[in-house]
Design a protein around this motif. Structure first.
Motif, PDB file in Angstrom:
ATOM      1  N   LYS A 134       1.050  -1.184  -0.144  1.00  0.00           N
ATOM      2  CA  LYS A 134      -0.150  -0.153   0.085  1.00  0.00           C
ATOM      3  C   LYS A 134       0.929   1.358   0.048  1.00  0.00           C
ATOM      4  CE  LYS A 134      -4.336   1.803   1.883  1.00  0.00           C
ATOM      5  NZ  LYS A 134      -3.936   3.298   1.591  1.00  0.00           N
ATOM      6  N   GLN A 135       0.380   2.469  -0.683  1.00  0.00           N
ATOM      7  CA  GLN A 135       1.151   3.553  -0.822  1.00  0.00           C
ATOM      8  C   GLN A 135       1.055   4.448   0.569  1.00  0.00           C
ATOM      9  OE1 GLN A 135      -0.017   6.935  -3.334  1.00  0.00           O
ATOM     10  NE2 GLN A 135       2.201   6.982  -4.120  1.00  0.00           N
ATOM     11  N   ASN A 136      -0.009   4.547   0.876  1.00  0.00           N
ATOM     12  CA  ASN A 136      -0.148   5.421   1.813  1.00  0.00           C
ATOM     13  C   ASN A 136      -1.055   4.795   3.088  1.00  0.00           C
ATOM     14  OD1 ASN A 136       1.398   7.849   1.160  1.00  0.00           O
ATOM     15  ND2 ASN A 136      -0.192   8.421  -0.253  1.00  0.00           N
ATOM     16  N   ASP A 137      -0.771   5.220   4.322  1.00  0.00           N
ATOM     17  CA  ASP A 137      -1.736   4.926   5.531  1.00  0.00           C
ATOM     18  C   ASP A 137      -2.970   5.639   5.139  1.00  0.00           C
ATOM     19  OD1 ASP A 137       0.176   3.744   7.008  1.00  0.00           O
ATOM     20  OD2 ASP A 137       0.604   5.588   8.099  1.00  0.00           O
ATOM     21  N   GLN A 138      -3.914   4.702   5.673  1.00  0.00           N
ATOM     22  CA  GLN A 138      -5.563   5.020   5.536  1.00  0.00           C
ATOM     23  C   GLN A 138      -6.310   4.148   6.353  1.00  0.00           C
ATOM     24  OE1 GLN A 138      -6.355   4.743   1.387  1.00  0.00           O
ATOM     25  NE2 GLN A 138      -8.019   6.148   1.498  1.00  0.00           N
ATOM     26  N   TYR A 139      -6.080   4.847   7.797  1.00  0.00           N
ATOM     27  CA  TYR A 139      -6.385   3.731   8.987  1.00  0.00           C
ATOM     28  C   TYR A 139      -7.887   2.994   8.709  1.00  0.00           C
ATOM     29  CZ  TYR A 139      -7.654   2.482  13.682  1.00  0.00           C
ATOM     30  OH  TYR A 139      -7.946   1.686  14.801  1.00  0.00           O
ATOM     31  N   PRO A 140      -7.841   1.900   8.973  1.00  0.00           N
ATOM     32  CA  PRO A 140      -6.960   0.995   9.714  1.00  0.00           C
ATOM     33  C   PRO A 140      -5.742   0.344   8.722  1.00  0.00           C
ATOM     34  CG  PRO A 140      -8.966  -0.111   9.366  1.00  0.00           C
ATOM     35  CD  PRO A 140      -9.220   1.218   8.962  1.00  0.00           C
ATOM     36  N   GLY A 141      -5.736   0.807   7.452  1.00  0.00           N
ATOM     37  CA  GLY A 141      -4.942   0.065   6.531  1.00  0.00           C
ATOM     38  C   GLY A 141      -3.616   1.033   6.673  1.00  0.00           C
TER      39      GLY A 141
END
Length: 255
Positions: A113-120
């Protein structure tokens, strides 16, 4: 005569010099999450060794049905050709037809994944997908929970996302006892069956994986037989039988 026979037999049994073969992707197909095929739009490019996925949708895989990848390595490049999103790209190992909608899935997921995207969270990871994917929520793939169990994060890219418009070389190694992922020639993941509770990895296909990410290109795909795994020619039994017959005839003449 005996020396000639032995020399010929040895030449047949010795492996040829390893040489990666270009992979023809024209026979590969797509599977979508919950059996909703069409979650991804995979278009094989000219030359048949590259493919581009252009849809931003549910988890989708692109693979060769009925194939078994263990004992081989898969290599090539991956690039995201857009700046409009920041989600998951990657691969599957040991995948069999329909497992994205199966009630008894058992395959391996490598996602980045490129960026944090809570909860990912951003970064490259290996997860084991097991159980009832047919009724699982998409969040299982987003969060690595329930049917998607994360087992290892990458050594250097575990919390580093991919960059837009950047081409990364990759190599995947898959045996019954080893899963290895290299990016740019650097080993990022090396996971063994011993770490999997002593359980061997199930066989199945190599495949490409996207989730909520469009305009991803996999290019220059090659496959190579791993050292020590020597495919024997189909004609070998007949040739060996012929050698045996020659030896028997020679012994009879001497007697």
């Amino acid at each position: 005569m005996k020396h000639v026979i032995l020399s010929c037999a040895t030449a047949i049994l010795l492996p040829a010099a390893a040489q990666a073969a270009s992979v023809d992707l024209s026979g590969w197909i797509e599977n979508g999450f919950h059996g909703n095929n069409g979650a991804g739009t995979w278009t094989v490019q000219s030359g048949n060794d590259s493919v581009k996925q252009t849809r931003n949708g549910q988890p989708t895989v692109f693979f060769k049905p009925g194939s078994n990848a263990q004992g081989t390595s898969l290599a090539g490049s991956i690039a995201v050709e857009t700046s409009s999103d920041d989600d998951f790209v990657g691969f599957v190992l040991g995948y069999n037809s329909g497992e994205l909608g199966s009630s008894s899935a058992d395959f391996w997921l490598i996602d980045w994944k490129q960026n944090d995207q809570y909860p990912g969270v951003d970064g490259l990871a290996l997860s084991h997908v097991t159980g009832d994917v047919g009724t699982a929520a998409e969040n299982d793939f987003w969060q690595h929970q329930n049917t998607v169990t994360e087992v290892e994060r990458a050594a250097n890219l575990g919390s580093t996302g991919w960059a837009d418009h950047t081409t990364y070389g990759f190599e995947l190694i898959f045996t019954s006892t080893l899963i290895e992922v290299k990016v740019g020639g650097v080993t990022e993941i090396s996971y063994t069956s011993a770490e999997n509770g002593g359980n061997a990895f199930n066989d199945g296909s190599f495949g490409f994986y996207n989730y909520s990410q469009s305009n991803v290109r996999y290019a220059g795909i090659t496959e190579d037989q791993l050292p020590g795994v020597i495919p024997l020619p189909a004609s070998l039994p007949l040739l060996l039988a012929g050698f045996g017959a020659l030896g028997l005839a020679r012994r009879r003449r001497k007697s």
